[in-house]
Write an enzyme that holds these catalytic residues in place. Structure first.
Site, mmCIF file in Angstrom:
data_model
loop_
_atom_site.group_PDB
_atom_site.id
_atom_site.type_symbol
_atom_site.label_atom_id
_atom_site.label_comp_id
_atom_site.label_asym_id
_atom_site.label_seq_id
_atom_site.Cartn_x
_atom_site.Cartn_y
_atom_site.Cartn_z
ATOM 1 C CG ASN A 119 -1.612 5.337 -0.736
ATOM 2 O OD1 ASN A 119 -1.428 6.500 -1.078
ATOM 3 N ND2 ASN A 119 -1.930 4.391 -1.579
ATOM 4 C CD GLU A 176 -4.008 -3.219 3.707
ATOM 5 O OE1 GLU A 176 -4.366 -2.285 2.964
ATOM 6 O OE2 GLU A 176 -4.737 -3.725 4.579
ATOM 7 C CB THR A 224 -3.989 3.574 -7.723
ATOM 8 O OG1 THR A 224 -4.434 2.604 -6.772
ATOM 9 C CG2 THR A 224 -5.190 4.229 -8.368
ATOM 10 C CB SER A 283 -0.913 -0.006 1.228
ATOM 11 O OG SER A 283 -1.718 1.139 1.254
ATOM 12 N N GLY A 284 0.575 2.168 -0.928
ATOM 13 C CA GLY A 284 1.339 3.403 -1.042
ATOM 14 C C GLY A 284 2.513 3.327 -1.979
ATOM 15 N N GLY A 326 -2.349 -3.865 -1.887
ATOM 16 C CA GLY A 326 -1.020 -4.389 -1.577
ATOM 17 C C GLY A 326 -0.995 -5.141 -0.260
ATOM 18 C CB SER A 365 -4.918 3.410 0.568
ATOM 19 O OG SER A 365 -4.881 2.003 0.624
ATOM 20 C CB SER A 366 -6.978 0.781 -4.140
ATOM 21 O OG SER A 366 -6.617 1.674 -5.160
#
Length: 1187
Positions: free
Chosen positions: A165, A396, A115, A110-111, A394, A168-169
């Protein structure tokens, strides 16, 4: 073939390598160094063969303009620098040329920028697909616009600010773009995975809810604000859970305009948009409904007006909503007969949980409706080629990980498995297709982790979760306990570890601990019957459409669980990806603080390791590190052969393959260095490619030299005079430059002395008042210079460091470490200690065939050093703790300086523990405990049986002596504050003197024997032989001896003590003798020492205890009138105590044994024989045998 002038450009000398398969040394550190070098130049993309590595810069970089985009159209991967547009071009052209489906798999935590990479892929495909500027096919243009506009719409409803992030998605998506026969996009489909709907009702501190809530609160029109009751986000409970309402650099009002525009482009009608925002408002007002408890734990709504307004937004009767939130319907059944329904009142906790479940269900169904609406706008029934773009959450790891992280990390495990298999498979296919021999490369298969989660026999965690959901109908606490009991069957899997109320899974990216609490409830994923009935009676058809579920009370079919859904979706996704040709983008996160121009080395290194970039490079290099088409190779290197080049022009007229062979033959390249395929040439080692590049670059210099020589010959006379003038001027400028450099050098040397002293002052705060000090530590001129061994000039030390020889040395000295032999007691052993910016090195000296051999004994990365331990006494022992490895126990005169340099390198003050008992890891999962004992008889530290004996040092509160105002003055030693001559510190000895044997308390303990004399050895270890130097080599430094270069000392002062030097006794600083034995009896006089000489009556001419000579330990007792002995008779001695030999050359004896003296080596160690044994023994363990 058309003649084309080659560009004078050497790609190998750019900032880092574009393709890391060309690294000369393939290590994780080299990968990190290459990425860091490129990141510092704002080059965020790097290749590993066909895999693109992207590092998130956390700032906009102008490399996505239309001009740059069109540069990549029709270009191969090796023609231009790495870029996300290059991957998009390769994907699009592969679909056209190979007529096969393609997919782009974007992975990372993540981050890391997944995306953004997905958006750039779709931007490129929308820009280059179809005819340029063609508007004949409106559907194609419409689909292109939808492809671009899905990003702001789905980001608004599916993305949120998290701790790692800002965008973040919180869901995964697989975007399929469908193409027609003309390679134009005519349709598409989005598959979404596992929306984090729990974020609607709860966020961690520092996080936000989904973006759409904040955008709507700040961007709603006046009419919408009045109709839906919309105020600022601070007015709604669901938006203030994380105490964060804004994102730096993000305007929610502007973003809401983009979201509305995306809805219009996709084709969402105004009425549908009205219904969407009405439900968003209803969710916000549901969160503002509060409860209070009445008698009997019955929850009731606090503010009826809030509930009425929420019911109005949902278009349901207010009393129905009130009943649904305050009561739960239960039905009693007996067999197949319908039973009686009861309304059971809920307590406050249950009411809040039911309210949150209703809000989550509404938002989840609304998000799924949006995805289906986008798919409907791009619907295309024609079957054609397809490009898929996978942008999924991602890996985590949080402080508390639950069911959501479990599912997210499971999907990442599946993708990692695909990545490993596909990269190896593609490599094999290329070698097979080109006719190249290939040896399979072993790699770690994480299939065992996937089986742990999704397996059926033995059952995996998903199966166990579903079984518990079907079997348990009690409260959630009982269900969680049942789950933790059932998962015990997974203990046989090495990647699973139960931990009380949680369990740990060893993922490819690291160990993650999941909490069992709440997992069963989240896995059920069922909507309550009361909530479903409420929403289905809504007067708003849009709401009832979102909940088409049919309530069948007689059905015995069990509802599907969330785990079953995500497992099925993941397997379907894998099957879809397998049918496509994959292209990979591996995203890395440069730092965790989300700041530009910050490259966190250890953080990026962790990602490099768990993403398997090193294995990917090894697979790529296993066969051949470089491959290219014949025509490309000829175009690049035709300058290297006279057969293919004349005057920098390509003169080759035959086929490209023959030209490639001619070039390699002219460079004398052996056939084992390359192989020729059907369309490509393969070069095995990167060094060969570097040699070709260097020769190519040298060609231009050779041509320039020829031109210059010809011109000089033509203009020789004219140039002779000018050259003389130029040379004279150059000599003048060089002389002036050298003078300036000399002055600068002396000035820098003067300026560089201050930081070393400042570093010492900072470190004094850690030790002052917590440890007894030594005189050497109190010297006023003592500075922390670091590299006392001058490692860069010692090639034998650099060779022993192996791959670390290129690392910058920040500290070096000679020391001794505690070693732990298998079949003998722990002991001290000399080592060379070298600390670089990356690691700690311990190098030992070994004798091999009468030659000195330096070997690397231990390498400990600096990043793994967590803390230090020291005793509170005046010794030189330091314990370096590395929890991920095992610790180092060492004895070094410069221990405090070593600790200072490590702290400075890590950028923080590591904790230092002080005590007289220290426990450390001598091996992994094996601890050892060392005790420190203060004994004034031991002037030097004595190490024996994990106990260190040491005399008292200076007071713990001692401060550094002040610098003398006049260093040239001769001041007496020992007096004043820093005014005396600095005292030379003795080096620590390897084994130390022999420890005394344990005796009954009735007998006096013997004095400590001094270290027996032995030839000088590394570290001063007794009994070891000196190592010979190689013939012709300069003298090699020995561990424990003085440093290679002395520290500077003030003018006129006596030489400073050399760290690690052999033991030396300055004048007046010998060991203190024990107290006089001649004092009055019964007044605290010391016990007599064994072996001490008896004081004859009236000796020294004074009263007892007044200035008489002190008894010396170890001295032989002599009678008043010794009897004459024959010269041939050897003296006999009686053993006072048992003594066990600690070294091969020592003598073992028992109490009362008779020992024949052979030779008195010194006052402390004698040589004697006992029976057939001969060896050294301590003199204070015996007394002369009386006859």
């Amino acid at each position: 073939m058309t003649s084309k002038k080659p560009e004078w450009n050497n790609a190998m000398k750019n900032e880092g390598l574009d393709d890391m398969t060309l690294l000369s040394k393939v290590t994780n550190d080299q990968i990190l160094e290459n990425l860091k070098k490129r990141f510092e130049k704002d080059i965020i993309y790097t290749n590993i063969g066909d895999v693109l590595i992207s590092v998130n810069p956390f700032k906009p970089i102008p490399i996505y303009t239309d001009e740059i985009l069109h540069e990549y159209v029709g270009k191969s991967r090796i023609e231009l620098p790495p870029h996300v547009f290059s991957i998009a071009e390769q994907t699009y052209r592969s679909m056209i040329n190979d007529k096969e489906n393609q997919c782009v798999i974007i992975s990372g935590e993540s981050g890391a920028g997944k995306t953004e990479a997905a958006k750039k892929i779709m931007q490129y495909i929308a820009a280059v697909s179809g005819e340029s500027g063609s508007t004949s096919n409106k559907k194609v243009e419409h689909v292109k616009s939808i492809i671009l506009e899905t990003n702001p719409l789905l980001e608004a409803f599916g993305n949120a600010k998290t701790l790692r992030n800002n965008n973040s998605s919180r869901f995964g998506k697989y975007f399929e773009i469908q193409f027609n026969k003309n390679n134009e996009p005519e349709g598409g489909k989005i598959t979404n995975y596992l929306l984090e709907k729990s974020r609607v009702v709860y966020q961690l501190n520092g996080e936000r809810n989904f973006h759409i809530f904040y955008q709507f609160c700040r961007g709603a029109t006046k009419k919408e604000q009045e109709e839906f009751g919309i105020y600022g986000p601070e007015s709604f409970a669901y938006l203030t859970k994380g105490n964060t309402l804004d994102i730096d650099g993000v305007d929610d009002f502007e973003e809401f305009g983009l979201t509305r525009n995306a809805m219009n482009v996709i084709g969402i009608t105004a009425q549908e948009q009205h219904n969407i925002f009405k439900l968003i408002a209803a969710i916000l007002w549901l969160g503002n409904i509060e409860f209070k408890e009445q008698a009997g734990d019955k929850a009731v709504v606090v503010d009826q007006s809030v509930l009425d307004f929420a019911a109005q937004l949902l278009d349901v009767p207010s009393n129905f909503l009130k009943t649904t939130l305050e009561f739960r319907q239960l039905e009693t059944k007996r067999g197949n007969q319908r039973g009686t329904q009861y309304n059971v009142p809920l307590n406050k906790t249950q009411a809040i949980s039911g309210r949150d479940a209703l809000a989550k269900a509404i938002y989840d169904r609304l998000f799924n409706w949006l995805v289906e609406r986008v798919n409907k706008a791009m619907e295309n029934n024609a079957q054609g080629l397809m490009i898929g773009v996978l942008d999924i959450y991602g890996f985590e790891v949080f402080d508390r990980n639950g069911f959501e992280q479990f599912c997210i990390n499971y999907v990442n495990e599946k993708l990692q498995q695909i990545f490993i298999e596909f990269t190896l498979k593609n490599e094999q296919n290329e070698y097979v297709s080109e006719g190249i021999k290939w040896e399979p490369i072993p790699f770690f298969d994480n299939k065992i982790v996937c089986e742990l989660i999704e397996g059926k026999n033995p059952p995996g965690l998903f199966s166990i979760l579903d079984d518990v959901c079907r079997a348990v109908h009690a409260e959630s606490e009982g269900a969680d306990k049942s789950l933790l009991q059932r998962i015990a069957v997974c203990k046989s899997n090495p990647h699973f570890d139960p931990r009380g109320n949680a369990f740990c899974i060893k993922h490819y990216a690291g160990d993650v601990i999941y909490e069992g609490a709440g997992m069963i409830e989240k896995n059920k994923d069922t909507l309550l019957k009361d909530h479903l009935e409420l929403l289905q009676i809504s007067a708003n058809k849009f709401v009832s459409v979102l909940f088409p579920d049919v309530i069948d009370t007689d059905s015995k079919k069990l509802p599907t669980t969330a785990g079953f859904k995500i497992k099925s979706q993941a397997n379907d996704l894998v099957q879809t990806l397998i049918k496509s040709t994959p292209h990979y983008i591996r995203c890395l996160k440069s730092n965790d603080i989300k700041k530009p121009n910050v490259f966190d080395g250890p953080r990026v290194l962790h990602q490099i390791k768990y993403l398997g970039l090193l294995d990917n490079i090894k697979v790529r290099r296993a066969g051949f590190a470089y491959r290219t088409l014949f025509s490309k190779f000829l175009e690049r290197y035709y300058l290297l052969s006279d057969k293919t080049c004349y005057a920098a022009n390509n003169i080759w007229k035959s086929d490209p393959l023959s030209g490639c062979k001619a070039i390699l033959q002219s460079q004398n390249v052996e056939s084992s260095q390359f192989q020729v395929g059907k369309t490509k040439i393969f070069i095995r080692y990167p060094e060969m490619l570097f040699a070709l590049e260097e020769t190519r670059e040298r060609y231009w210099h050779d041509m320039a030299s020829r031109i210059k020589n010809a011109y000089r010959n033509y203009k020789s006379f004219q140039y002779e005079c000018s050259n003389r003038i130029k040379n004279a001027f150059r000599n003048y400028k060089n002389y002036r430059t050298r003078c300036a450099q000399t002055i600068q050098g002396y000035y820098r040397a003067w300026k560089q002395a201050s930081p070393f002293f400042d570093l010492r002052q900072q470190t004094e705060q850690l030790v002052n008042g917590r440890k007894e000090r030594q005189r050497f530590s109190m010297l006023s001129v003592r500075k922390f210079y670091g590299d006392y061994l001058d490692v860069r000039s010692q090639n034998y030390l650099l060779d022993a460091m192996a791959e670390g020889r290129g690392e910058e040395v920040i500290f070096s000295a000679k020391c001794q470490i505690v070693v732990h032999p298998l079949l003998s007691a722990n002991k001290m052993s000399p080592r060379f200690l070298i600390v670089t910016k990356q690691a700690i090195y311990l190098i030992k000296l070994k004798q091999n065939k009468n030659l000195a051999q330096y070997l690397l004994d231990r390498r400990l990365p600096i990043s793994e050093v967590a803390s230090f331990s020291m005793s509170s006494l005046g010794d030189n022992y330091l314990f370096v703790h590395a929890p991920m490895d095992f610790d180092i126990a060492l004895c070094c005169d410069l221990k405090t300086e070593m600790m200072a340099h490590i702290n400075k390198q890590k950028g923080t003050q590591l904790p230092v523990n002080f005590g007289v008992e220290i426990e450390y890891q001598k091996k992994k999962k094996s601890n050892n405990k060392v005790h420190f004992v203060k004994e004034e008889m031991h002037k030097e530290p004595l190490f024996k049986k994990n106990t260190i004996h040491i005399a008292s040092g200076l007071a713990a509160g001692s401060t550094i002596n002040k610098v003398r105002k006049n260093p040239s003055r001769n001041l007496s030693s020992g007096g004043g504050s820093g005014g005396g001559v600095p005292m030379r510190m003795p080096a620590s000895t390897g084994g130390g003197p022999k420890p005394m044997a344990s005796k009954p308390m009735a007998k006096p303990a013997p004095a400590k024997p001094m270290a027996k004399p032995a030839p000088p050895t590394p570290g001063g270890h007794p009994g070891s032989k000196p190592m010979p130097n190689p013939a012709g080599a300069k003298p090699l430094p020995q561990p424990g001896a003085g440093p290679s270069k002395p520290m500077p000392n003030p003018a006129g002062a006596k030489p400073l003590p050399q760290p690690g030097a052999g033991p030396s006794k300055p004048m007046g600083m010998g060991p203190k003798p024990p107290a006089a034995a001649g004092g009055a009896p019964g007044r605290g006089g010391p016990l007599p020492q064994p072996g001490a000489m008896k004081q004859p009556a009236g000796a020294a001419g004074g009263a007892p205890g007044r200035g008489g000579p002190l008894p010396q330990p170890g001295a032989m007792k002599q009678p008043a009138k010794p009897a004459a002995k024959p010269a041939s008779a050897a003296p006999l001695y009686k053993a006072l105590y048992d003594y066990d030999a600690m070294q091969p050359d020592e003598l073992t004896f028992k109490e009362n044994d008779t020992i024949t003296l052979i030779k008195k080596v010194d006052a402390d160690w004698w040589m004697g024989s006992h029976g057939s044994q001969k060896g050294m023994f301590p003199s204070n363990y015996v007394e002369i045998l009386k006859k």
